[in-house]
Design an enzyme around this catalytic site. Sequence first.
Site, PDB file in Angstrom:
ATOM      1  CG  HIS A 198      -1.853  -1.150   1.238  1.00 58.25           C
ATOM      2  ND1 HIS A 198      -2.937  -1.232   0.406  1.00 58.25           N
ATOM      3  CD2 HIS A 198      -1.854  -2.295   1.950  1.00 58.25           C
ATOM      4  CE1 HIS A 198      -3.578  -2.358   0.617  1.00 58.25           C
ATOM      5  NE2 HIS A 198      -2.930  -3.031   1.551  1.00 58.25           N
ATOM      6  CB  ALA A 199       0.514   4.475   0.326  1.00 56.44           C
TER       7      ALA A 199
END
Length: 92
Positions: A15-16
């Site tokens: 994620h991210a």
Amino acid sequence: MAERRVTIGWPEGLHARPASVFVRAVGAVGVPVTIAKAGGAPVNAASMLGLLALGAEGGEEVVLASDAEGAEGALGRLAAMVQGGLDALPEA
């Protein structure tokens, strides 16, 4: 087709921030790579949107694959990165 099965070492998954580090690493290896959850449909590993849509969590198994020349070495480096949960690109 070369492939590596690896468990995601980032606690937060891909994620991210970890996904952005991984996307840059895929670009740096110079071969097209796909990534998929075990048993799932593959996405382009160089696509930030594709990685985020994958929804891969920490501790889940993913499959890295490529049929390009030089894929074995590239997949080995990427697999080590995913498993180790590196927060930054390793030195070349």
